[in-house]
Design an enzyme around this catalytic site. Structure first.
Site, PDB file in Angstrom:
ATOM      1  N   TYR A 163      48.438  45.170  13.764  1.00 27.56           N
ATOM      2  CA  TYR A 163      47.562  44.229  13.053  1.00 27.56           C
ATOM      3  C   TYR A 163      46.567  43.503  13.957  1.00 27.56           C
ATOM      4  O   TYR A 163      46.636  43.606  15.160  1.00 27.56           O
ATOM      5  CB  TYR A 163      48.348  43.306  12.128  1.00 27.56           C
ATOM      6  N   GLU A 164      45.627  42.836  13.325  1.00 25.28           N
ATOM      7  CA  GLU A 164      44.484  42.206  14.017  1.00 25.28           C
ATOM      8  C   GLU A 164      43.699  43.223  14.838  1.00 25.28           C
ATOM      9  O   GLU A 164      43.237  42.916  15.945  1.00 25.28           O
ATOM     10  CB  GLU A 164      44.955  41.043  14.915  1.00 25.28           C
TER      11      GLU A 164
END
Lengths: 592, 592
Positions: free
Chosen positions: B434-435
């Protein structure tokens, strides 16, 4: 999620073009022509894709449950198990006299990859049974063979391995389970075993536990250990099932993965058992199962990578995200498929080149086992004994990494269970641990196998690499793309082996501190060798005017990737190894 | 399982001996003396160990549940959250005018490691809130700041980031969520967002969603995107909560890990939202959150490794299995502890040297952010902009590997959920995704950061390494053990950067095919630099006659391990990079 594509073409290439099975001179191998093996491979792929694949997520989600002391398997496992039995898949390489198909082990391996790739937890039931079959076949009395082998071959009964106790894992010398001899020649087994895969379930009429225990009169540690056959239901003289034995399931473990196979705490409360093999020689008998199990676990490592790779690849072709930096490749769509991006391709090539190289290595290993068993080939036995820890340790480490890479291709969708790829990562993780954690494989390789028979087998390996290079270096392309990198990597391996020989006796920690690196270094060289052999074969096929040039060209391109991008890491492993023990052992335990 | 040992001593070393915070001249830093930071670090460690650690397994087992459209967090999370708020931990580096403690970001990072190490899922609630706070602080109107910042600082309200849609992950240009302008200056937001961490829960009165959407008049792709503030409950003019906004949870995802934090499908059905920052400049505003989030995720990577390492270490000291090959070390026990075995030590040293190096790198990164924010230091901002993808990508990849290594030490006990170590592996896995998945970090590094401002920042990095070496090479021990390996690794990094500069323009795929290797190569050099800086500091402390020599000697020994055993892999990364695109891009997509 995706339709499973069984690697039939790839196995045919390995079996016929690379290993040339029909020309091997081994008993029964002349019958293994291309049509015959293709039929088996296709049928295995079909049953795997149609029956096992749909149950994979079911097994993961549902898991196994303990109901009144009886383990219940996930919904649908019973029917699938019946189908596997009916198709003869459980007895592919068992002896015809016990109802087996009598095929060589290599065919069992090929089918096994396809089964594991779609449902590892399910395939463990028959995998462990096969191990019990082999142990009894190798060490059992005629009576024991007649009682158990046909039932195990058919999987009417299944088998387990009972080694571990709560305080005794790798160090089996610490085990406490006791075997008390009875007047009738049997033993009463008392103790608790843990981590028993398929320790109980509802797929078979009976479960045959092979249990390590200490009988009176043995020495300390592992010397006092014997192996016993302990059936869940006692077997009457006529082969029918008698009373329930005093073995029960204490608990099912909650695990990270392989939920479809119950990992049991097994309680033996004076259960009736019979000695298998010689008294106090249980470790030897158990190693028959262990070595086979280690090959099987190596298979699991790359087979899960193969299954995960297929899923990641399908996603990379389907998922539209971003544009190729060199120009749009899907102008009619909102974005290009992931596979246009170089870093996605790097990941896919790493997976693909690992899986295909590992498949070839495992197949060669299986062929060595066949040579050893069918032709009593001592050299082959020595070689596979050397390679077993490499196949187990390297293929499961790298196989796990490959499942993580496949998961990564899915992005956020890989982290949610819905897409099924997380299960591959979670399932693959156990393969690095069980049947001897990979650190123990590295110890076995460096501490035992490397020097066994005076280092004869590792020398034979180096000789094999050397002569292969010599035989093929006339081909300039092969030389530049494959033989030179192989030579460099093999030189790294030899330098590391030399370092161990020079330091191992006087400073064993200096060798052991590098054992894990050595296992990986060896694994890379082994895959480099397999890729070089495959490349030479593919070149020859193309030169002879193959009608399937795309397959051979792809093989060469995939191999080139491995040699260029993966093999150079051998230099790092060597660099680490020759730093010895100093930095590894520098700290006192209380300074960590 | 084990009592958490907060790394207070290690942070004190980094903050005061290595980074010399009080001498930095930054506003407020003169107050950060050793007693003050020790008090904070100890308090953070205490609350983490006593309150967060016991809830980690609870959150994993219980997960979050959707009840009538409302997400319920695991039992005990509410009380723990209240305790965190009450202790001021949610607002450590928020501005005093909004109720924050006004400490620099580096102190938030230090506390954050301790919180994440014991309960990552729990800490995400405040982590994401902090991101929303920062975005509004940077881009909000005075009115928006007054409405939201104090509530977010206190975590009375929490925040989320809404970027991803089912078909739009990395490629945000594809997103479809619409924002229709209303006469009152607000917008109506309509669309579906997925993978929204902490998208709903019962820990706060209100949830402030920051949502990317397309308002009319923007261009195609990412140019048409704006960022909106969409509260769960509308906020009245007096700050009290008004009616429920038209945003609802569609579903909670079943995930591999971080079960204690609900990953939600969020449905916006004409929800009222307010523009944050400039119209059609939403990506820029979102990047304020993203950059902070990426630092935070890098922190998660090594913090989970730190937590897992502590558990693996405790097990290695406690578990008796086998005997040391150099002679029994625990003669009164049935076996020696695992930690006597060289391969276990190798694994522990790999974990320890990674965690401590990563801690120093993350702290340096945080200090650069403080320099940039508090002193408007453009060079510091350029440097952290360059390092952010390295910190995110490298620390999460290696952090995950470290959790796998810690799990491996447990053997079979690591695979069962009871010991808690599997959760670390499963939780750590998301940080690589994620990110911005780590492949995207590598792309950002090579495709954007490397050449930004004419390559000024990477040149500054090389210059920093060079001058550090020059300043310290008078110390022969330091030179041999640290500076020479650092110089070699840095040279590899420069060669790779040079290769990209030469090929990147004319053959972008040649650079991108090596982007992932470059990110790791950079990570190793960065850790090598941090280890060299720490070693120089430790040497100086010892030379000055420290009263705690064991700490500094241990630091030096751990650093030597990293330089000897880990840093040499830079050569392999370089070797891979300079093979360019040929073998990576060789196959047509349909030949995979």
């Amino acid at each position: 999620m995706t339709t499973y594509l069984p690697p039939v073409e790839d196995f045919q290439f390995i079996l016929h073009d690379v290993l040339k099975l029909t020309e091997s001179g081994l008993p029964g191998h002349d019958e293994l022509d291309a049509d015959f093996t293709a039929a088996i491979l296709e049928a295995a792929g079909k049953i795997s894709g149609e029956i096992l694949a749909p149950l994979n997520a079911v097994g993961d989600r549902e898991g196994c449950h303990l109901e009144n002391g009886q383990v219940r398997t996930p919904k649908g496992f019973d029917k699938a198990f019946a189908a596997m039995k009916e198709g003869g898949w459980t007895a592919l390489d068992c002896a015809p006299e016990y109802g087996g198909q009598g095929l060589p082990y290599i065919m069992g391996l090929a089918a096994g990859e396809m089964f594991v790739a779609n449902n590892m937890a399910f395939n463990m039931y028959q995998g462990l049974t096969h191990g019990a079959y082999s142990a009894i076949a190798a060490h059992g009395t005629e009576d024991q063979k007649n009682t158990y082998l046909a039932k195990l071959a058919s999987c009417d009964w299944t088998g387990t391995m009972n080694l571990t106790e709560a305080h005794a894992g790798t160090d089996l010398g610490l085990l406490r389970t006791k075997a008390e001899p009875q007047d009738d020649g049997s033993y009463l087994i008392t103790g608790q075993k843990i981590f028993i895969s398929a320790g109980d379930h509802d797929l078979a009429e009976n479960i045959i536990h092979l249990v390590l225990a200490k009988a009176p009169g043995g020495g300390e540690g592992t010397r006092g250990i014997s192996l016993f056959i302990v059936p869940k239901f006692l077997v009457n003289a006529d082969g029918s099932l008698g009373e329930r034995n005093a073995v029960s399931v204490g608990n099912i473990e909650e695990k990270m993965g392989i939920h479809g196979n119950a990992t049991c705490v097994m309680n033996y409360d004076g259960a009736k058992g019979w000695l298998l093999g010689d008294l106090h020689k249980g470790m030897r008998a158990m190693f028959t199962m262990m070595n086979e199990a280690r090959m099987g676990v190596g298979l699991q490592g790359y087979a899960l990578a193969a299954g995960a790779y297929q899923k990641g690849l399908a996603y990379a072709k389907d998922r539209l995200q971003g544009r190729a930096v060199t120009g749009t490749e899907n102008p009619s769509g909102p974005a290009d498929p992931l596979i246009v991006h170089p870093d996605i391709r790097r990941s896919l090539m790493e997976q693909k080149s690992f899986v295909e190289g590992a498949r070839a290595l495992a197949a060669w290993g299986a062929h060595l086992i066949d040579r050893s068993h069918l032709a009593d080939d001592q050299d082959a036995e020595g070689m596979i004994s050397l390679l077993t820890p490499v196949i187990k340790g390297f293929l499961t480490d790298k196989g796990f990494d490959a499942t993580v890479q496949a998961q990564q291709i899915f992005g956020g969708h890989g982290y949610i269970e819905e897409t099924g790829i997380s299960q591959y990562v979670r399932d693959a993780r156990i393969a690095m641990i069980y049947e001897g954690a990979n650190g123990v494989q590295a110890l076995d390789l460096v501490g035992r196998k490397l020097a066994s028979d005076g280092g004869k087998h590792v020398m034979a390996f180096f000789e094999m690499v050397k002569s292969f290079i010599k035989e093929n270096e006339g081909d300039a392309t092969l030389k530049a793309d494959f033989l030179e990198p192989l030579k460099a990597a093999s030189k790294d391996l030899q330098s590391a082996a030399m370092y161990f020989m020079q330091t191992g006796m006087k400073a064993p920690n200096a060798a052991l501190a590098g054992s894990y690196d050595f296992m990986h270094l060896f694994g890379h060289v082994a895959l480099g060798l397999m890729w070089s052999r495959m490349a030479a074969t593919a070149q020859a096929k193309l030169a002879a005017g193959s009608d399937n040039p795309a397959f051979y060209e792809t093989k060469l391109a995939t191999g080139r990737f491995y040699m260029q991008r993966q093999l150079p890491v051998t230099a790092t492993h060597l660099a680490r190894i020759i730093t010895g023990e100093t930095s590894v052992m520098a700290l006192d335990a209380d300074r960590f």
